[in-house]
Design an enzyme around this catalytic site. Structure first.
Site, PDB file in Angstrom:
ATOM      1  N   ASP A 219       0.807  -1.159  -0.105  1.00  0.00           N
ATOM      2  CA  ASP A 219      -0.144   0.069   0.045  1.00  0.00           C
ATOM      3  C   ASP A 219       0.839   1.139   0.079  1.00  0.00           C
ATOM      4  O   ASP A 219       1.985   1.186  -0.449  1.00  0.00           O
ATOM      5  CB  ASP A 219      -0.959   0.160   1.100  1.00  0.00           C
ATOM      6  CG  ASP A 219      -1.994   0.617   0.882  1.00  0.00           C
ATOM      7  OD1 ASP A 219      -2.163   2.063   0.570  1.00  0.00           O
ATOM      8  OD2 ASP A 219      -3.369   0.040   1.021  1.00  0.00           O
ATOM      9  N   HIS A 242       2.216   1.778  -3.162  1.00  0.00           N
ATOM     10  CA  HIS A 242       1.116   3.075  -3.751  1.00  0.00           C
ATOM     11  C   HIS A 242       1.749   4.319  -3.865  1.00  0.00           C
ATOM     12  O   HIS A 242       1.072   5.264  -4.000  1.00  0.00           O
ATOM     13  CB  HIS A 242      -0.146   2.906  -3.141  1.00  0.00           C
ATOM     14  CG  HIS A 242      -1.017   1.579  -3.124  1.00  0.00           C
ATOM     15  ND1 HIS A 242      -1.937   1.351  -2.710  1.00  0.00           N
ATOM     16  CD2 HIS A 242      -0.435   0.219  -3.972  1.00  0.00           C
ATOM     17  CE1 HIS A 242      -2.293   0.342  -3.160  1.00  0.00           C
ATOM     18  NE2 HIS A 242      -1.589  -0.408  -3.897  1.00  0.00           N
TER      19      HIS A 242
END
Length: 404
Positions: A219, A242
């Site tokens: 993430d 991310h």
């Protein structure tokens, strides 16, 4: 009697000397009964060692030597009487099954401590692979949360250096209500497909420094939540993951402002986003101001530069109103490298509260794919442009008349 009295004094003096020596040297958990075999739970031993160090009136150290130690969970609570260091030289493993950890979101928690150091070159192993298959938070608004690896709550004047967080079940590190926290030479490692394993999440905290660190996870490498102020991120290598993100914001009531975010001299590789500011399309108010991203190298990054005020993962939105989060005084400067998508710069601001004071300077991002020509995509923003811009940025950007 005189001889006996002398012996008593001598014994008392020797005993006192032993106490002083024990306090000035580290408390080795193996001497308190912890076994470096990876199977004997050291939770009570660590609690005992913490009680002893936290009550010491002089600076003290807990030593977790080389070897593998099982820790079912730890809650280390202050305030302490003097600075404390936890020196982790070995590997501390969480239970593989999250059901063995009694408190949701808490594996190793430290609370209400001032002047803490975590160091030693060792590893916190969250053993998250089994838990990732149980994670439904990616697709459900209501879901059971998994334990974070390290939670720091109301911790001040603290340094975390020369440690590794491996395969967390949820966030690797979560900060809440903290002040003056520094991460240096900190390594975070998890597969790119490990869900919701944010590297370092910062919420309601001021004065956070992250430098000379490597973060690869599933993430956001670093996520900056509401109430974060004066965050300085430099010389961080991010990927997979991310990217480095402010937000998401505007999902909950009464969110605190985000102010003073500085991201400089970082390298982002193979991530789904580069540097990003994101808020939900909802009527809940908030703000994010004075944010600056400069000297960033992108290596095959999707969405290298993005403001996304229409953030709505997995169609979890329940309110279709435009975002009410005000984004202002944002700069993206000296960002170079390659993009994995044609849209190298995307600025999707709120149509009800357009972005204000956005600066774009010296952007040079190449796209080598075959999905179209390199481009930018801008809405509800009119940035100030300068320097070399490849590709041209926001050439037709406008602000809606009703919001101008």
């Amino acid at each position: 009697m005189a001889g006996a009295f002398g012996i008593t004094l001598l014994c008392s003096w020797l005993f006192f000397t032993c106490i002083v020596q024990a306090q000035t040297g580290p408390i080795d958990v193996t001497q308190l009964g912890a076994k470096p075999d990876g199977s004997a739970d050291m939770s009570q031993v660590l609690a005992d060692a913490w009680k002893q160090t936290c009550n010491s009136t002089t600076a003290s150290t807990i030593l977790i030597p080389k070897g593998t130690f099982l820790l079912k969970e730890a809650s280390l609570v202050g305030p302490c009487k003097a600075p404390v260091e936890i020196q982790i030289q070995g590997t501390i493993k969480a239970p593989e099954d999250p059901a063995q950890i009694s408190k949701d979101n808490e594996w190793m928690t430290i609370m209400y401590v001032d002047q803490l150091t975590l160091s030693g070159g060792g590893t916190l192993d969250g053993q998250g692979a089994k838990a990732w298959t149980q994670n439904e938070c990616r697709v459900k608004t209501e879901c059971s949360k998994l334990p974070n690896t390290l939670s720091l709550n109301f911790v001040n004047n603290t340094v975390i250096r020369d440690l590794t967080s491996l395969n967390s079940k949820l966030f690797h590190v979560n900060l809440f209500g903290c002040n003056n926290i520094t991460f240096q030479h900190f390594t975070i490692t998890a597969p790119g497909d490990s869900p919701n394993t944010d590297g370092i999440h910062i919420g309601h905290s001021t004065g956070v420094v992250i430098t000379d660190s490597n973060i690869g996870t599933g993430d956001d490498c670093i996520s900056i939540g509401d109430g974060a102020k004066q965050v300085n991120i430099s010389k961080v290598t991010c990927g997979p993951g991310h990217g480095i993100s402010v937000g998401s914001l505007g999902r909950y009531d009464n969110e605190l402002p985000v102010e003073g975010i500085f991201v400089t001299d970082c390298t982002i590789s193979g991530t789904l986003n580069g540097v990003r500011v994101k808020s939900w399309p909802a009527a809940k108010s908030g703000s994010a101001t004075n944010m600056h991203f400069e000297g960033i190298i992108m290596q095959n990054v999707s969405n290298p530069v993005i403001i996304d005020q229409e953030y709505c993962p997995n169609n979890q939105c329940t309110n279709t109103a435009p975002s009410s989060v005000k984004i202002a005084q944002v700069s993206f400067k000296n960002i170079t490298g390659t993009s994995a998508t044609p849209a190298v710069v995307t600025l999707l601001c709120s149509k009800s509260i357009p972005c204000d004071g956005v600066e774009i300077a010296d952007i040079d991002l190449a796209y080598n794919g075959n999905q179209g020509n390199v481009s930018s995509n801008c809405a509800n923003v009119k940035p100030a442009l300068s320097g070399k811009l490849n590709p041209p940025i926001c050439a037709n950007a406008t602000i809606p008349a009703q919001a101008a």
